[in-house]
Design an enzyme around this catalytic site. Structure first.
Site, short mmCIF file in Angstrom:
data_model
loop_
_atom_site.label_atom_id
_atom_site.label_comp_id
_atom_site.label_asym_id
_atom_site.label_seq_id
_atom_site.Cartn_x
_atom_site.Cartn_y
_atom_site.Cartn_z
N THR A 291 -17.62 26.06 -30.85
CA THR A 291 -17.75 26.97 -29.72
C THR A 291 -18.34 28.29 -30.18
O THR A 291 -18.35 28.59 -31.37
CB THR A 291 -16.38 27.27 -29.08
N ASP A 292 -18.80 29.08 -29.26
CA ASP A 292 -19.08 30.47 -29.55
C ASP A 292 -17.73 31.20 -29.55
O ASP A 292 -16.68 30.63 -29.26
CB ASP A 292 -20.03 31.07 -28.52
N TYR A 293 -17.76 32.46 -29.88
CA TYR A 293 -16.57 33.29 -30.09
C TYR A 293 -15.65 33.24 -28.86
O TYR A 293 -16.02 33.70 -27.78
CB TYR A 293 -17.04 34.71 -30.35
#
Length: 769
Positions: A291-293
């Site tokens: 995932t992104d942050y």
């Protein structure tokens, strides 16, 4: 010496598994199958909690050397609850943390160490939008190779790059991190970057795993506002936005990062059609998805449920690793108990992450990236910096050069004026997280160094970045302050005019600060800030020749500047060498050859604006841009941009002639050679980017007015002519039709070859049935 009892056990298990298998084909396994055997053996030894740990990618903060064991993350690593760590820099720190994993955890599974290495490591290259303006795939690949060399020497084994999001909206700040508006060019750059990072063998100690991002469509948010909603047809996805991601997959990228936005109404991180059907089933991706942050946590605000529900949706969709949010770590036990997810769902994700660690060679030597001698000798070297200087000069785009004002002579008095003239911190640009910004060359320092004792350089700031102090604060975050001058605006201007009065020529260093573009830096006004515009106008009124050196991370609206300023050089944010390559170009030591990969609008109201748009049923009927009622145009502005895609001037001039096709018909499995003569007709040696476009005149669905299908960068001595050849095949004519089948349809095509998307010679051919 490192004791590795578990690694020995794993190997023995793998050997036993192979020995017991009577299938002869199994004895001839590929690397992938060998990894499967090793991973399956390891998986059988793992507890459920240890499996969840492999799916967890936390941040650690900035650990102080010698204190890793006492940090908050150390306990989780010992318990097997961490699969990788985000954004730790230096061999000593990384080695300390890796040691906890491989010597103090039960199964001694090594960690991944990831960082945003976007356009270089400590040696920093121009921002990605700038790099793309070089149109030089070998050069771009070498920048990624050098970044991997430096990062791997400092303990990093995974980069969250390349970012390949297509964007047609310069209001969106992250256009600075991408490669422009064109899917074909974006795909070529994606492949070059992946090759550069990963090399031919990920197990080599000087290669790192690449992560293509942000999958998918992140560059097309409503209103250009970061993290915003994206909504488009599948046909537009496949034809205009997906190709660079697929190119990275085809190049063997090891990991994929999901995007923050929704796709077809479902957040990308939880979108099974996107992450499983497209990415794995259609494209054959066999790496892992991160995932992104806090991407899973943000699904809650999207309205997908609480953290437990969102984590389960993400896992079943095809997400393998959870960055920062710990949704997997803290909720999947309950989801398994209530049947929301299965152990098979979890095992698939764990296998993908373990496989990546095997491919990186971390099980053979978890400290392979922790050689302190490499860290001392391979990072920010003299040779690396010289290459970065060369690269930056290749990316600069000459937008205007009235009466050949440029190149400047290294003589007399030169006034350098503007808020971006004397800042080291802003030269590397946005997302330069590993850079020591204080080691960069400011524009002033570079100009003085290149001019030497042949010219006198005078300096004044002239204005602040903007009249609005609060705006300047927001635009100079993360250590990139411009040291706001508290004198009055009049005092700053008076000082600048006094300096300008002593000079033979004025260089204005204006535009954006580094953090005016980048993540969460969307803008509604794309003009140069008013304080700088007022400074520029005052400098023009002196009657002295003025050169505008434009710092920017996005296409800007420069209609006024294009009318009034005799010379404009777009220098982007040039990287750690800052002012040196800018001066190289200004003084003519390097002839500018960069060309735009994103259209510069005349007005923000034209956005989104891009060269490969489709026609309408009522196209404007004249080439002058004059208003016509009941046709597709504006009453207050022309349709055309200020600077089109592919545009860029040189100190010399080039003439195109004798466009020829090897045939006027192409068979369904055939190809056509296209040749054109390019002559350097000016007074300087120079480089030219020769561009090939096509138009499919009739299709089962509407087709763009032009599409880039090839380009070549050539170097010509003054007076030299070169014949440039392109080969166009049926594969180049294919597109996704209404049913999302990838087809080439018989019919007539136009071919354009020239210096930009609007300056072309034209010919035609037919694709036969």
């Amino acid at each position: 010496m490192l004791q590795k009892p578990f690694f020995i056990i794993t190997v023995l298990l793998a050997v036993l598994t192979l020995a017991c298998n009577n299938d002869v084909d199994t004895l001839k396994t590929s690397h992938s199958t060998q990894y499967d055997v090793q991973v399956d053996s390891l998986l059988k030894l793992m507890t459920f909690e240890e499996k969840l740990g492999q799916l967890n990618l936390p941040g650690s903060g900035d650990i102080i050397t010698g204190q890793a064991k006492s940090s908050d993350i150390a306990k989780k690593i010992k318990e097997g609850k961490v699969g990788g760590v985000l954004s730790i820099k230096s061999v000593k720190k990384i080695k300390e943390i890796q040691k906890i994993a491989v010597e103090e955890s039960r199964l001694k599974i090594p960690l991944l160490f990831g960082m945003d290495i976007i356009h270089g490591y400590e040696t920093t290259f121009p921002i990605p939008l700038g790099l793309s303006a070089s149109w030089d795939m070998d050069l771009i690949e070498k920048t990624a190779r050098m970044a991997a060399q430096e990062a791997s020497a400092d303990g990093i084994n995974w980069t969250f790059s390349p970012m390949v999001d297509i964007s047609r909206d310069p209001r969106w700040g992250r256009v600075a991190e991408a490669s422009g508006e064109d899917a074909f060019l974006g795909g070529e750059i994606a492949k070059a970057m992946v090759r550069g990072y990963q090399g031919d063998d990920l197990s080599n100690s000087n290669t790192i795993m690449s992560c293509v991002k942000h999958f998918a469509l992140y560059g097309a948010p409503d209103a250009g506002r970061d993290y915003g909603t994206v909504d488009m047809s599948r046909q537009r996805m496949y034809n205009d936005y997906f190709p660079p991601y697929k190119a990275a997959i085809d190049a063997g990228v090891g990991s994929v990062m999901s995007s923050f936005n929704e796709v077809d109404g479902i957040p990308a991180t939880g979108n099974k059609w996107l992450l499983t059907e497209v990415l794995r089933n259609q494209w054959g991706f066999d790496g892992f998805v991160v995932t992104d942050y806090t991407g899973i946590n943000e699904m809650i605000e999207h309205g997908m449920g609480d953290l437990k529900e969102s984590a389960a949706i993400a896992l079943k969709a095809g997400t393998d690793m959870d960055m920062i949010g710990e949704g997997f770590l803290t909720t999947l036990t309950k989801s398994l108990e209530d049947g929301t997810v299965s152990i098979d769902d979890i095992d698939k994700a764990v296998k993908r992450i373990l496989t990546a660690k095997y491919k990186l060679g971390l099980f053979d030597d978890p400290y392979k990236y922790c050689d302190e001698n490499r860290a001392k000798t391979e990072i920010f070297t003299k040779e690396n910096r010289a290459f970065a200087r060369k690269v930056a000069a290749e990316t600069m785009v000459l937008l205007k050069n009235e009466n050949q004002l440029l190149p400047l002579k290294k003589s007399g008095k030169i006034a350098l004026i503007g808020p971006l003239a004397n800042t080291r911190e802003n030269m590397p640009g946005t997302w330069s997280v590993a850079t020591d910004h204080k080691k960069a060359y400011s524009f002033l320092e570079g100009l003085e160094a290149v001019a030497g004792d042949k010219a006198t350089i005078l300096y004044a700031k002239g204005s602040n970045l903007d009249y609005d102090e609060d705006f300047e604060r927001k635009a100079t975050m993360f250590g990139k302050e411009l040291q706001r001058d508290n004198r009055t605006d009049k005092q700053l201007l008076d000082e600048a005019l006094k300096v300008a009065s002593k000079a033979d020529v004025i260089i204005a260093a204006l535009g954006e600060s580094a953090e005016m573009s980048g993540e969460s830096s969307s803008r509604t006004n794309l003009e140069i800030p008013q304080a700088q515009k007022d400074l520029l106008n005052a400098l023009l009124k002196t009657g002295k020749p003025v050169v505008l050196t434009l710092f920017t991370g996005r296409p800007l609206v420069l209609v006024e500047e294009n009318k009034t300023v005799p010379a404009i050089l777009n220098v982007w944010f040039p990287g750690s060498e800052g002012g040196l390559p800018i001066a190289d170009v200004l003084f003519g030591d390097v002839n500018p050859s960069g060309k735009l990969t994103a259209t510069f609008p005349r007005n923000v109201g034209q956005i989104p604006i891009f060269y490969n748009h489709k026609n309408t049923g009522r196209p404007l009927g004249n080439s002058e841009g004059k208003f016509e009622k009941f046709t597709s145009n504006y009453i207050d502005e022309v349709n055309e941009p200020l600077y089109p895609f592919g545009f860029g001037l040189s100190y010399t001039s080039f003439h195109y002639s004798h466009l020829k096709l090897s045939a006027d018909k192409m068979a369904k499995n055939g190809s056509i050679d296209i040749t054109v003569e390019v002559t350097n007709t000016g007074n300087f040696d120079g480089k030219e980017i020769v561009q090939l476009y096509i138009r499919d005149l009739v299709g089962s669905v509407t087709r763009p007015v032009k599409e880039l299908k090839g380009f070549k960068k050539i170097a010509l001595k003054k007076g030299q002519t070169e014949t440039v050849t392109f080969t166009l095949s049926v594969e180049d004519l294919k597109f996704y039709n209404y049913d999302i089948d990838f087809v080439a349809e018989p019919g007539d095509f136009e071919v354009f070859v020239g210096a930009s998307s609007v300056e072309n010679l034209k010919s035609e051919f037919e694709l036969t049935k």
